[in-house]
Write a protein that holds these residues in place. Structure first.
Motif, PDB file in Angstrom:
ATOM      1  N   SER A 128      16.039  58.833  32.578  1.00  0.00           N
ATOM      2  CA  SER A 128      14.765  58.003  32.396  1.00  0.00           C
ATOM      3  C   SER A 128      13.779  57.919  33.556  1.00  0.00           C
ATOM      4  O   SER A 128      12.596  58.065  33.160  1.00  0.00           O
ATOM      5  CB  SER A 128      15.287  56.418  32.207  1.00  0.00           C
ATOM      6  OG  SER A 128      14.134  55.436  31.884  1.00  0.00           O
ATOM      7  N   TRP A 132       9.940  59.496  33.233  1.00  0.00           N
ATOM      8  CA  TRP A 132       8.832  59.020  33.250  1.00  0.00           C
ATOM      9  C   TRP A 132       7.991  59.732  34.502  1.00  0.00           C
ATOM     10  O   TRP A 132       6.669  59.937  34.215  1.00  0.00           O
ATOM     11  CB  TRP A 132       8.941  57.363  33.865  1.00  0.00           C
ATOM     12  CG  TRP A 132       7.853  56.904  34.219  1.00  0.00           C
ATOM     13  CD1 TRP A 132       7.190  55.973  33.181  1.00  0.00           C
ATOM     14  CD2 TRP A 132       7.368  56.329  35.460  1.00  0.00           C
ATOM     15  NE1 TRP A 132       5.999  55.464  33.941  1.00  0.00           N
ATOM     16  CE2 TRP A 132       6.271  55.810  35.317  1.00  0.00           C
ATOM     17  CE3 TRP A 132       7.970  56.824  36.898  1.00  0.00           C
ATOM     18  CZ2 TRP A 132       5.571  55.190  36.510  1.00  0.00           C
ATOM     19  CZ3 TRP A 132       7.121  56.279  37.748  1.00  0.00           C
ATOM     20  CH2 TRP A 132       5.991  55.627  37.426  1.00  0.00           C
ATOM     21  N   GLN A 136       3.706  61.259  34.755  1.00  0.00           N
ATOM     22  CA  GLN A 136       2.625  60.661  35.531  1.00  0.00           C
ATOM     23  C   GLN A 136       1.672  61.726  35.936  1.00  0.00           C
ATOM     24  O   GLN A 136       1.953  63.051  35.955  1.00  0.00           O
ATOM     25  CB  GLN A 136       3.373  59.991  36.727  1.00  0.00           C
ATOM     26  CG  GLN A 136       4.350  58.921  36.102  1.00  0.00           C
ATOM     27  CD  GLN A 136       3.483  57.938  35.059  1.00  0.00           C
ATOM     28  OE1 GLN A 136       2.751  57.389  35.215  1.00  0.00           O
ATOM     29  NE2 GLN A 136       4.318  58.049  33.932  1.00  0.00           N
ATOM     30  N   LEU A 236       9.638  48.410  34.605  1.00  0.00           N
ATOM     31  CA  LEU A 236       8.507  49.059  34.171  1.00  0.00           C
ATOM     32  C   LEU A 236       8.348  49.092  32.551  1.00  0.00           C
ATOM     33  O   LEU A 236       9.630  49.440  31.764  1.00  0.00           O
ATOM     34  CB  LEU A 236       8.731  50.361  34.682  1.00  0.00           C
ATOM     35  CG  LEU A 236       7.580  51.288  34.578  1.00  0.00           C
ATOM     36  CD1 LEU A 236       6.239  50.923  35.265  1.00  0.00           C
ATOM     37  CD2 LEU A 236       8.117  52.948  34.859  1.00  0.00           C
ATOM     38  N   LYS A 238       7.256  50.948  30.214  1.00  0.00           N
ATOM     39  CA  LYS A 238       6.897  52.468  29.953  1.00  0.00           C
ATOM     40  C   LYS A 238       6.005  52.943  28.338  1.00  0.00           C
ATOM     41  O   LYS A 238       6.372  52.313  27.657  1.00  0.00           O
ATOM     42  CB  LYS A 238       8.070  53.284  29.702  1.00  0.00           C
ATOM     43  CG  LYS A 238       9.084  53.451  31.330  1.00  0.00           C
ATOM     44  CD  LYS A 238      10.416  53.919  30.809  1.00  0.00           C
ATOM     45  CE  LYS A 238      11.479  52.858  30.350  1.00  0.00           C
ATOM     46  NZ  LYS A 238      12.829  53.526  30.330  1.00  0.00           N
ATOM     47  N   ASP A 239       5.177  53.887  28.907  1.00  0.00           N
ATOM     48  CA  ASP A 239       4.195  54.417  27.628  1.00  0.00           C
ATOM     49  C   ASP A 239       5.049  55.481  26.985  1.00  0.00           C
ATOM     50  O   ASP A 239       4.565  55.863  25.948  1.00  0.00           O
ATOM     51  CB  ASP A 239       3.009  54.840  27.987  1.00  0.00           C
ATOM     52  CG  ASP A 239       2.353  53.627  28.751  1.00  0.00           C
ATOM     53  OD1 ASP A 239       2.402  52.392  28.396  1.00  0.00           O
ATOM     54  OD2 ASP A 239       1.417  53.870  29.817  1.00  0.00           O
TER      55      ASP A 239
END
Length: 240
Positions: A128, A132, A136, A236, A238-239
């Protein structure tokens, strides 16, 4: 765009790194960051990292769970320490934990003063976290909490696992990262056996908490990524 990923092998070295525009991943595999990930994944509202045992006392009597660990043991008078088995849903769901540990919370406080963003890494949320980080557009510093400012095996191995997973997303690497990858390559087929060589593993074995070591070396049993927002570690959003 060019992206850099580096490994800081000890919090004592963090001033050598320019992290103002970087995501810092704090790593304390045995056991602080593993327990933080597990707690947030199990529905803890927040975990507040504080530097000193005495800092926990400011939160006493206000409905918080107080967790304090020094030298691998629970500090007398506190609800629990940093064993992942204290961070089950039954114990922490919808609650806020105030936590201080020997190494992990120190690293967090050093990172927060300059980093663009601070998140928490462990083997429990490896995939995960890597998914992420790859998405970025920032440089990354993998900050190993070590043991009392000395490097340690387990945090360095985890840093190597992260770099191996997301290597293609970066263009610049440091020698500490190369060494971490090589160490992970040696350890990956039997993490428990390799980590068994580490000084902290031997400390924990002496305290009869072998089950904590085994638990913290599990891969991808959590999806949460704790992120520092103000004074609190929260899940967080997450998108991905």
């Amino acid at each position: 765009m060019p992206r850099k990923i580096e490994v800081c092998l000890s919090p004592a070295l963090i001033d050598l790194y320019a992290i103002e525009d970087s995501i810092v991943v704090v790593i304390d595999i045995l056991r602080a960051t593993s327990s933080i990930v597990y707690g947030i994944d199990n529905g803890a509202k927040a975990i507040i990292p504080v530097a000193q045992v005495e800092d926990c006392l400011a939160y006493a009597g206000c409905g918080y769970l107080l967790a304090a660990e020094r030298n691998g043991e629970v500090v007398e008078g506190y609800d629990f320490g940093n064993s992942p088995f204290s961070y089950t849903a039954e114990k922490v769901k919808d609650k806020t934990v105030v936590l201080t540990t020997t190494n992990g919370t120190k690293a967090l406080h050093l990172a927060r003063s300059r980093a663009s963003q601070v998140v928490i890494g462990s083997f429990l949320n490896l995939q995960s976290l890597c998914d992420w980080l790859s998405a970025q557009e920032k440089d990354v510093l993998l900050l190993c909490a070590g043991w009392k400012d000395q490097p340690n095996l387990e945090d360095t191995i985890f840093a190597g696992a992260v770099i191996r997973e997301i290597h293609s997303s970066f263009t610049e690497f440091d020698d500490a990262g190369v060494a971490a990858q090589d160490l992970y390559a040696l350890a990956k087929d039997d993490l428990r056996a390799y980590v068994g060589k580490s000084s902290h593993s031997k400390r924990m074995e002496a305290l009869n908490i072998e089950e904590d070591i085994v638990f913290c070396l599990q891969l991808n049993v959590c999806t949460a990524i704790p992120v520092l927002e103000g004074d609190e570690l929260v899940a967080l959003k997450k998108d991905l």
